[in-house]
Write a protein that holds these residues in place. Structure first.
Motif, PDB file in Angstrom:
ATOM      1  N   TRP A  37       0.744  -1.094  -0.127  1.00 59.35           N
ATOM      2  CA  TRP A  37       0.101  -0.045   0.228  1.00 59.35           C
ATOM      3  C   TRP A  37       0.959   1.121  -0.098  1.00 59.35           C
ATOM      4  O   TRP A  37       2.180   1.134   0.302  1.00 59.35           O
ATOM      5  CB  TRP A  37      -0.985  -0.025   1.196  1.00 59.35           C
ATOM      6  CG  TRP A  37      -1.847  -1.141   1.249  1.00 59.35           C
ATOM      7  CD1 TRP A  37      -1.930  -2.162   2.056  1.00 59.35           C
ATOM      8  CD2 TRP A  37      -3.133  -1.282   0.283  1.00 59.35           C
ATOM      9  NE1 TRP A  37      -2.895  -3.058   1.590  1.00 59.35           N
ATOM     10  CE2 TRP A  37      -3.632  -2.481   0.510  1.00 59.35           C
ATOM     11  CE3 TRP A  37      -3.601  -0.628  -0.757  1.00 59.35           C
ATOM     12  CZ2 TRP A  37      -5.005  -2.909   0.120  1.00 59.35           C
ATOM     13  CZ3 TRP A  37      -4.699  -0.779  -1.312  1.00 59.35           C
ATOM     14  CH2 TRP A  37      -5.513  -1.898  -0.912  1.00 59.35           C
ATOM     15  N   PRO A  38       0.466   2.498  -0.195  1.00 63.32           N
ATOM     16  CA  PRO A  38       1.057   3.628  -0.346  1.00 63.32           C
ATOM     17  C   PRO A  38       1.862   4.004   0.830  1.00 63.32           C
ATOM     18  O   PRO A  38       1.408   3.680   1.886  1.00 63.32           O
ATOM     19  CB  PRO A  38      -0.034   4.611  -0.705  1.00 63.32           C
ATOM     20  CG  PRO A  38      -0.857   4.065  -1.467  1.00 63.32           C
ATOM     21  CD  PRO A  38      -0.981   2.652  -0.947  1.00 63.32           C
ATOM     22  N   ASP A  39       3.059   4.726   0.866  1.00 64.15           N
ATOM     23  CA  ASP A  39       3.812   5.038   1.913  1.00 64.15           C
ATOM     24  C   ASP A  39       4.098   3.764   3.006  1.00 64.15           C
ATOM     25  O   ASP A  39       4.319   4.202   4.107  1.00 64.15           O
ATOM     26  CB  ASP A  39       3.264   6.153   2.647  1.00 64.15           C
ATOM     27  CG  ASP A  39       2.972   7.329   1.590  1.00 64.15           C
ATOM     28  OD1 ASP A  39       3.978   7.641   0.865  1.00 64.15           O
ATOM     29  OD2 ASP A  39       2.050   7.872   1.616  1.00 64.15           O
ATOM     30  N   GLY A  40       4.128   2.737   2.310  1.00 58.40           N
ATOM     31  CA  GLY A  40       4.416   1.473   3.472  1.00 58.40           C
ATOM     32  C   GLY A  40       3.399   1.131   4.294  1.00 58.40           C
ATOM     33  O   GLY A  40       3.704   0.354   5.260  1.00 58.40           O
ATOM     34  N   ALA A  41       2.153   1.576   3.979  1.00 58.30           N
ATOM     35  CA  ALA A  41       1.057   1.308   5.005  1.00 58.30           C
ATOM     36  C   ALA A  41       0.923  -0.346   4.976  1.00 58.30           C
ATOM     37  O   ALA A  41       0.901  -1.062   3.741  1.00 58.30           O
ATOM     38  CB  ALA A  41      -0.349   1.867   4.533  1.00 58.30           C
ATOM     39  N   LYS A 282       0.037   2.873  13.316  1.00 60.76           N
ATOM     40  CA  LYS A 282       0.386   3.852  12.448  1.00 60.76           C
ATOM     41  C   LYS A 282       0.535   3.531  11.107  1.00 60.76           C
ATOM     42  O   LYS A 282       0.721   4.585  10.373  1.00 60.76           O
ATOM     43  CB  LYS A 282       1.941   4.261  13.066  1.00 60.76           C
ATOM     44  CG  LYS A 282       1.718   4.321  14.826  1.00 60.76           C
ATOM     45  CD  LYS A 282       0.961   5.488  14.998  1.00 60.76           C
ATOM     46  CE  LYS A 282       0.910   5.683  16.700  1.00 60.76           C
ATOM     47  NZ  LYS A 282       0.034   6.950  17.005  1.00 60.76           N
ATOM     48  N   ASP A 283       0.625   2.678  10.640  1.00 63.31           N
ATOM     49  CA  ASP A 283       0.610   2.170   9.325  1.00 63.31           C
ATOM     50  C   ASP A 283      -0.316   1.751   8.632  1.00 63.31           C
ATOM     51  O   ASP A 283      -0.787   0.692   7.826  1.00 63.31           O
ATOM     52  CB  ASP A 283       1.838   1.200   9.002  1.00 63.31           C
ATOM     53  CG  ASP A 283       1.636   0.075   9.880  1.00 63.31           C
ATOM     54  OD1 ASP A 283       0.725  -0.168  10.588  1.00 63.31           O
ATOM     55  OD2 ASP A 283       2.234  -1.183   9.664  1.00 63.31           O
ATOM     56  N   TRP A 285      -3.604   3.523   5.675  1.00 64.02           N
ATOM     57  CA  TRP A 285      -3.814   4.405   4.554  1.00 64.02           C
ATOM     58  C   TRP A 285      -5.267   4.535   4.647  1.00 64.02           C
ATOM     59  O   TRP A 285      -6.161   3.216   4.378  1.00 64.02           O
ATOM     60  CB  TRP A 285      -3.337   3.939   3.404  1.00 64.02           C
ATOM     61  CG  TRP A 285      -3.531   4.742   2.132  1.00 64.02           C
ATOM     62  CD1 TRP A 285      -3.459   5.989   2.246  1.00 64.02           C
ATOM     63  CD2 TRP A 285      -3.788   4.421   0.891  1.00 64.02           C
ATOM     64  NE1 TRP A 285      -3.653   6.627   1.032  1.00 64.02           N
ATOM     65  CE2 TRP A 285      -3.994   5.566   0.109  1.00 64.02           C
ATOM     66  CE3 TRP A 285      -4.100   2.902   0.261  1.00 64.02           C
ATOM     67  CZ2 TRP A 285      -4.288   5.640  -1.383  1.00 64.02           C
ATOM     68  CZ3 TRP A 285      -4.896   3.218  -0.829  1.00 64.02           C
ATOM     69  CH2 TRP A 285      -4.736   4.339  -1.831  1.00 64.02           C
ATOM     70  N   HIS A 295      -5.236   2.578  -6.924  1.00 63.66           N
ATOM     71  CA  HIS A 295      -4.009   1.919  -6.616  1.00 63.66           C
ATOM     72  C   HIS A 295      -3.757   0.434  -6.926  1.00 63.66           C
ATOM     73  O   HIS A 295      -2.793   0.024  -7.387  1.00 63.66           O
ATOM     74  CB  HIS A 295      -3.756   2.155  -5.173  1.00 63.66           C
ATOM     75  CG  HIS A 295      -2.363   1.424  -4.596  1.00 63.66           C
ATOM     76  ND1 HIS A 295      -1.144   1.994  -4.522  1.00 63.66           N
ATOM     77  CD2 HIS A 295      -2.346   0.327  -3.853  1.00 63.66           C
ATOM     78  CE1 HIS A 295      -0.415   1.102  -4.086  1.00 63.66           C
ATOM     79  NE2 HIS A 295      -1.070   0.015  -3.600  1.00 63.66           N
ATOM     80  N   SER A 299      -1.298  -1.427  -9.258  1.00 62.04           N
ATOM     81  CA  SER A 299      -0.025  -2.324  -8.780  1.00 62.04           C
ATOM     82  C   SER A 299      -0.352  -3.783  -9.219  1.00 62.04           C
ATOM     83  O   SER A 299       0.638  -4.539  -9.255  1.00 62.04           O
ATOM     84  CB  SER A 299      -0.627  -2.345  -7.453  1.00 62.04           C
ATOM     85  OG  SER A 299      -0.403  -1.109  -6.562  1.00 62.04           O
TER      86      SER A 299
END
Length: 301
Positions: A37-41, A282-283, A285, A295, A299
């Protein structure tokens, strides 16, 4: 066996060819679960709200002023509470809006777009697609898209059919409109390719489920004897478990809500508590349905 138009042929007499034809009208194809997922989510969260408002009663003739007043609760109380929560938490969401709701509450839709939310199709007047002929369903779906675009200045790219009622013609119409996605079907928990008559049609499914719908637990039918039987606290536990599993599986947590249901004071608490629980991770999205679908398609191309 010869039959006329009024003869009902038992389904157990159907040929395999006929069964396959029916099953292939709209069927789950290739899974579109992304590797990341985006930004390491680790997980995607897709919150959605079906802004039925007055249309739930208008669809059936609008004879009950009491039911119409209940529909007005959504724009008067539910939507402001939802907007405040989403703004405070910086969460983008998707609102599926019948065209008649948009016509009656245009400023609501414009404000949602301005705040970064998505407006998706939800029929013309919350009609039942399986009760319509193909031409009528097609006309209403195209007209609804034109109406939402005229009001918001943004063309909708996704649809959730009213009451998740999906006719044998719905997917063909959706594909002909060039829509990016549908969010009405329930074959998976992750996005998947939709097959029309056995072949990919270009529409992606972001699946729903009654387990993840506030109406399944909290709606009341005063004539039918249906009464909410589950307290908001218990519903919260179900939603938390659904999210936790999605997080562990690195998938999607999708939730369907209604402003006139979740928007009550004792129920918006449920959504606040759920968001607080999700925020402990914290992770995660948070994204609109359209952004999630874009997305996964990119992907899994």
């Amino acid at each position: 066996m010869t039959t006329n138009s009024n003869t009902v042929v038992p389904t157990w007499t159907w040929s395999e060819e006929r069964l396959q034809t029916i099953m292939n009208r709209a069927r789950a194809g290739r899974s579109l679960k992304p590797a990341a997922w985006p930004d390491g989510a680790r997980c995607a969260v897709a919150l959605s709200f079906d802004s039925d408002h007055d249309t739930f009663e208008l669809r059936d003739g609008g004879r009950s002023i009491s039911a119409l007043s209940q529909g007005q609760f959504g724009p008067r109380q539910g939507i402001p509470r939802i907007r405040e929560l989403l703004s405070r938490e910086a969460i983008p969401a998707t609102f599926f809006v019948p065209a008649v709701s948009a016509i009656h509450y245009p400023d609501e839709q414009r404000a949602l777009i301005a705040e970064g939310h998505e407006i998706g199709l939800h029929g013309w007047i919350h009609e039942r697609n399986t009760l319509l002929d193909e031409d009528t369903e097609r006309d209403l779906q195209f007209r609804a898209a034109d109406t939402l675009e005229k009001i918001t200045k943004v063309r909708p790219v996704g649809i959730r059919t009213p009451s998740w009622d999906f006719s044998e013609n719905t997917l063909q119409i959706t594909a002909d409109m060039g829509l990016l996605y549908d969010s009405s079907l329930m074959a998976d928990v992750d996005c998947y390719e939709l097959l029309l008559n056995g072949a990919p049609c270009g529409v992606t499914e972001l699946p729903v489920e009654w387990i993840r719908d506030d109406a399944a637990y909290l709606i009341m039918d005063r004539w039918g004897g249906l009464r909410p039987q589950i307290a908001p606290h218990d519903i919260l536990q179900i939603f938390k478990r659904e999210f936790d599993a999605a997080y562990e599986e690195r998938g999607i947590f999708q939730l369907t809500m209604h402003p006139d249901i979740i928007g009550h004071r004792s129920r918006i608490w449920l959504l606040k508590e759920l968001v607080a629980h999700i925020r402990t991770r914290k992770d995660v999205w948070f994204a609109t349905h359209a952004d999630i679908v874009r997305h996964v398609r990119a992907s899994c191309a």
